[in-house]
Design a protein around this motif. Structure first.
Motif, PDB file in Angstrom:
ATOM      1  N   SER A 237      -3.617   7.221  10.845  1.00  0.00           N
ATOM      2  CA  SER A 237      -4.404   7.377   9.835  1.00  0.00           C
ATOM      3  C   SER A 237      -4.102   6.723   8.423  1.00  0.00           C
ATOM      4  N   TYR A 238      -2.703   6.793   8.382  1.00  0.00           N
ATOM      5  CA  TYR A 238      -2.117   6.023   7.094  1.00  0.00           C
ATOM      6  C   TYR A 238      -2.564   4.394   7.121  1.00  0.00           C
ATOM      7  N   MET A 239      -2.494   4.063   8.435  1.00  0.00           N
ATOM      8  CA  MET A 239      -2.471   2.595   8.605  1.00  0.00           C
ATOM      9  C   MET A 239      -3.880   2.333   8.719  1.00  0.00           C
ATOM     10  N   GLY A 240      -4.910   2.896   8.518  1.00  0.00           N
ATOM     11  CA  GLY A 240      -6.247   2.487   8.305  1.00  0.00           C
ATOM     12  C   GLY A 240      -7.012   3.033   9.516  1.00  0.00           C
ATOM     13  N   ALA A 241      -6.831   3.774  10.472  1.00  0.00           N
ATOM     14  CA  ALA A 241      -7.790   4.484  11.481  1.00  0.00           C
ATOM     15  C   ALA A 241      -8.499   5.395  10.823  1.00  0.00           C
ATOM     16  N   GLY A 242      -9.859   4.986  10.496  1.00  0.00           N
ATOM     17  CA  GLY A 242     -10.653   5.840   9.485  1.00  0.00           C
ATOM     18  C   GLY A 242     -11.360   7.216   9.859  1.00  0.00           C
ATOM     19  N   ALA A 291      -3.507   0.567  14.628  1.00  0.00           N
ATOM     20  CA  ALA A 291      -4.184   0.502  13.422  1.00  0.00           C
ATOM     21  C   ALA A 291      -3.762  -0.842  12.568  1.00  0.00           C
ATOM     22  N   GLY A 292      -4.367  -0.862  11.534  1.00  0.00           N
ATOM     23  CA  GLY A 292      -4.019  -1.929  10.620  1.00  0.00           C
ATOM     24  C   GLY A 292      -4.525  -2.005   9.313  1.00  0.00           C
ATOM     25  N   LYS A 293      -3.961  -2.527   8.217  1.00  0.00           N
ATOM     26  CA  LYS A 293      -4.735  -2.601   7.140  1.00  0.00           C
ATOM     27  C   LYS A 293      -4.380  -4.223   6.474  1.00  0.00           C
ATOM     28  N   LYS A 294      -5.166  -4.584   5.629  1.00  0.00           N
ATOM     29  CA  LYS A 294      -5.043  -5.743   4.960  1.00  0.00           C
ATOM     30  C   LYS A 294      -4.683  -5.789   3.408  1.00  0.00           C
ATOM     31  N   ASN A 295      -4.469  -6.903   2.991  1.00  0.00           N
ATOM     32  CA  ASN A 295      -4.022  -6.611   1.437  1.00  0.00           C
ATOM     33  C   ASN A 295      -2.641  -6.200   1.076  1.00  0.00           C
ATOM     34  N   PHE A 296      -1.737  -6.970   1.716  1.00  0.00           N
ATOM     35  CA  PHE A 296      -0.275  -6.444   1.252  1.00  0.00           C
ATOM     36  C   PHE A 296       0.130  -7.824   0.775  1.00  0.00           C
ATOM     37  N   SER A 297       1.191  -7.436  -0.027  1.00  0.00           N
ATOM     38  CA  SER A 297       2.076  -8.727  -0.601  1.00  0.00           C
ATOM     39  C   SER A 297       3.370  -8.502  -0.113  1.00  0.00           C
ATOM     40  N   VAL A 298       4.321  -9.480  -0.352  1.00  0.00           N
ATOM     41  CA  VAL A 298       5.636  -9.231   0.045  1.00  0.00           C
ATOM     42  C   VAL A 298       6.392  -9.888  -1.410  1.00  0.00           C
ATOM     43  N   ILE A 299       7.166  -8.993  -1.862  1.00  0.00           N
ATOM     44  CA  ILE A 299       8.205  -9.465  -2.924  1.00  0.00           C
ATOM     45  C   ILE A 299       9.328 -10.024  -2.455  1.00  0.00           C
ATOM     46  N   SER A 300       9.838 -11.303  -2.525  1.00  0.00           N
ATOM     47  CA  SER A 300      11.011 -11.777  -1.383  1.00  0.00           C
ATOM     48  C   SER A 300      12.024 -12.159  -2.292  1.00  0.00           C
ATOM     49  N   ILE A 301      13.253 -11.663  -2.285  1.00  0.00           N
ATOM     50  CA  ILE A 301      14.150 -11.862  -2.999  1.00  0.00           C
ATOM     51  C   ILE A 301      15.497 -12.455  -2.313  1.00  0.00           C
ATOM     52  N   GLU A 302      16.027 -13.538  -2.469  1.00  0.00           N
ATOM     53  CA  GLU A 302      17.188 -13.968  -2.061  1.00  0.00           C
ATOM     54  C   GLU A 302      18.424 -13.707  -3.001  1.00  0.00           C
ATOM     55  N   LYS A 303      19.488 -13.338  -2.787  1.00  0.00           N
ATOM     56  CA  LYS A 303      20.755 -13.467  -3.674  1.00  0.00           C
ATOM     57  C   LYS A 303      21.762 -13.642  -2.767  1.00  0.00           C
ATOM     58  N   ASP A 304      22.857 -14.352  -2.820  1.00  0.00           N
ATOM     59  CA  ASP A 304      24.137 -14.570  -2.268  1.00  0.00           C
ATOM     60  C   ASP A 304      24.776 -13.319  -2.412  1.00  0.00           C
TER      61      ASP A 304
END
Ligand code: ADP
Ligand code: ASP
Ligand code: MG
Length: 439
Positions: A237-242, A291-304
Motif C-alpha cells: 500500500s505504501y508503494m502505491g497499491a491503491g 506495486a510501484g510509484k513514480k515521481n522520485f528524485s535521487v540526490i547523488s553525492i560523491e566524496k572520497d
C-alpha cells in the motif's frame, strides 16, 4: 460474532449499488457496524462527490459562482434517495452546509460532508442508528489522530448500539472543527471501529475481488492474493497499491483483527484475507505482490573517503531534516551515497538545499536526478527461496530496462528497484510475467 463492514465510494455511488449493499448486510446478521464512503464514480467518466465538494468549497472561497456544482452534488444524493424510495429530505442539511461553506468552515469540513450525508442515507435505508463521526473520532488541535481517546469514545458510544452507521473519513478537533484523514481515509475509520467494538472481522467492500497481485490498470486481470500479512500489505500500500489506505492496518493490528477485502459486485468471491502473520504461502508463487510509484528524485553525492569521514551521514541527514525532506531509500557505496526522495518534497527549495548541502558535506560531486520510479516486489516467501532478486533482474534485463537503484529490506520481505519512470508499466508487466504467468 461481530463484523464491521466498510463500503467504498463505488459501492455506494447509486441507488443500484445501495441495494447490493443492503442485500450483503442482510445476508449476514453479524454485519452490524457500517462505515460508508461518499458516493464515488458511477462509471469511468463520473466525478467522486468528495472531489465535487472540494471544487464547490474552493469556488466559494475564491468568490466564484458555486450554485451549479452545489446543485449537482444535491442531485447525486436525491437520485439515490428517490431510487431507494426513502422518506428522507436533505434540504435542511444542504442549507446548513451552504451556510457553513459561506462561513469558510474549512476544506476538511467541506469534504467530510460527502460521507456525512451518505451515512444519513445509509442509516435510514438500513434502519440502523446514525452516529456522527465528529462525536467519536478525535484529532488534536494540530490534526494528529488521537488513537486511544478515540478508541475509548467509540467503544462507549457503540456499546449500547447493536447496529450503527458511522461515516468514514473524518472526525473532529477539540474545538469541534472537522478534520479528515488523507484521501481514501474511510478505510482507516473502518479499522478504528473494528478495534473499538472488538470485531471478529473487518470487511472492506470495494469494486475488485480482493487485493490483486498488481495494479489492474497495468496488468489486465491480475491474479487475486488469497492471504496477505499486515507487513506485506503495508509495503504494497505504501508503494502505491491503491486498494486499501496504507494506515488502515494500525488500529486492527493492535487488536489482531483480520481484514477481508471483498467485492460488492461479486459478493460470492472469497476476496483477500489480511492476517497478522502467516506461515502459509500467499499462493503457489514466490512473491505476493508488485506495486510501484513514480515521481522520485535521487540526490547523488560523491566524496572520497566518505566512509572514514565521521558524522558524514548524520550531517547529510540533518540538512535534509531541516528542509523537511524524508529519505525514502539511501543506498551507499564506499565513496558515494544516493538519497531517494519524493520529487515533490524538493519543490521550491532545490537551490537552497543544494547550497546548504555543498556547504555542509562538501561533496566532490553533487547532482539531483529526477524521473525515477520505484517498484516494490513483496513476498513473505522470498526469505526461503533463493534467486528471487536474480529473477527480477533477469526479467528487467531481457526487457532492456536499466536498473538505477536496488534496495533489499533486511527482513527479506521486499526488493525495491529504481528505474526510469518511462519504463514503469513495462517493468511491472515483465516482473508479473516472470513470477506469476511463467510459474
Ligand atoms: P474504494 O472506493 O472502494 O475505497 P478504491 O478506488 O480506493 O476503492 O480502491 C480500489 C481500486 O484500487 C480498484 O478499483 C483498483 O483499480 C485499484 N488498485 C490498484 N492496485 C490494486 C491492487 N493491487 N489490487 C486491487 N486493486 C488495486
Ligand atoms: N471519500 C474520501 C475520498 O474520496 C474518502 C474515502 O473514500 O475513503 O478520498
Ligand atoms: Mg479506497
Amino acid at each position: 460474532m461481530k463484523k464491521v463492514v466498510k463500503f467504498g465510494g463505488s459501492s455506494l455511488a447509486s441507488a443500484r449499488q445501495f441495494k447490493k449493499v443492503k442485500a450483503i448486510i442482510e445476508a449476514d446478521k453479524t454485519r452490524c457496524y457500517v462505515v460508508p464512503s461518499a458516493p464515488g464514480k458511477r462509471d469511468s467518466k463520473d466525478t467522486k462527490v468528495t472531489d465535487m465538494l472540494y471544487q464547490c468549497y474552493d469556488a466559494v472561497c475564491a468568490g466564484e459562482s458555486y450554485k451549479r456544482i452545489l446543485d449537482q452534488i444535491k442531485k447525486r444524493y436525491t437520485d439515490i434517495i428517490d431510487g431507494l424510495d426513502l422518506n428522507l429530505n436533505l434540504d435542511f442539511e444542504f442549507a446548513k452546509i451552504e451556510e457553513n461553506f459561506l462561513k469558510k468552515a474549512g476544506r476538511d469540513y467541506a469534504a467530510s460532508r460527502g460521507e456525512y450525508l451518505n451515512g444519513i442515507i445509509a442509516a435510514n435505508y438500513l434502519g440502523f442508528t446514525f452516529v456522527d463521526a465528529a462525536d467519536v473520532i478525535r484529532f488534536d488541535a494540530e490534526g494528529n489522530f488521537l488513537s486511544e481517546e478515540t478508541n475509548e469514545e467509540m467503544r462507549e458510544h457503540l456499546a449500547s448500539l447493536k447496529q450503527a452507521v458511522i461515516p468514514g473519513f473524518y472526525g473532529a478537533k477539540p474545538d469541534g472543527t472537522i478534520h479528515t484523514f488523507s484521501r481514501g481515509g474511510s478505510d482507516i475509520t473502518g479499522s478504528i471501529v473494528a478495534r473499538a467494538v472488538q470485531a471478529d472481522l473487518y470487511e472492506n467492500w470495494t469494486d475488485v475481488s480482493g487485493f490483486l497481485v498488481t495494479d489492474p490498470h497495468i496488468v489486465p486481470n491480475p491474479e487475486t492474493i488469497e492471504t496477505i500479512t499486515y507487513r506485506e500489505l503495508r509495503e504494497l500500500s505504501y508503494m502505491g497499491a491503491g486498494v486499501l489506505h496504507e494506515d488502515a492496518i494500525f488500529p486492527v493490528r493492535s487488536a489482531n483483527i483480520p481484514i477481508n477485502i471483498k467485492n460488492t459486485n461479486a459478493p460470492q468471491d472469497a476476496g483477500t484475507l489480511i492476517v497478522p502473520t502467516s506461515h502459509a504461502p500467499a499462493s503457489e508463487h514466490v512473491i505476493t505482490g508488485i506495486a510501484g510509484k513514480k515521481n522520485f528524485s535521487v540526490i547523488s553525492i560523491e566524496k572520497d573517503r566518505m566512509n572514514s569521514n565521521k558524522g558524514f551521514l548524520r550531517k547529510l541527514l540533518q540538512v535534509l531534516e531541516n528542509h523537511d525532506i524524508f529519505p525514502e531509500h539511501m543506498p551507499t557505496g564506499i565513496d558515494t551515497v544516493s538519497v531517494v526522495v519524493n520529487s515533490s518534497e524538493l519543490d521550491g527549495q532545490r537551490e537552497k538545499l543544494t547550497e546548504r548541502l555543498v556547504e555542509v558535506v562538501k561533496p566532490d560531486h553533487f547532482e539531483i536526478i529526477d524521473g525515477l520510479a520505484l517498484i516494490a516486489v513483496v513476498g513473505r516467501g522470498m526469505r526461503s527461496v533463493k534467486g528471487t532478486a536474480t529473477r527480477v533482474f533477469a526479467a528487467l534485463s531481457h526487457a532492456n530496462i536499466n536498473i538505477r537503484m536496488i534496495d533489499q529490506g533486511s527482513s527479506e520481505l521486499n526488493i525495491i528497484i529504481g528505474i526510469n519512470a518511462g519504463d514503469f508499466d513495462k517493468a511491472i508487466k515483465v516482473i508479473y510475467d516472470m513470477f506469476i504467468l511463467s510459474e
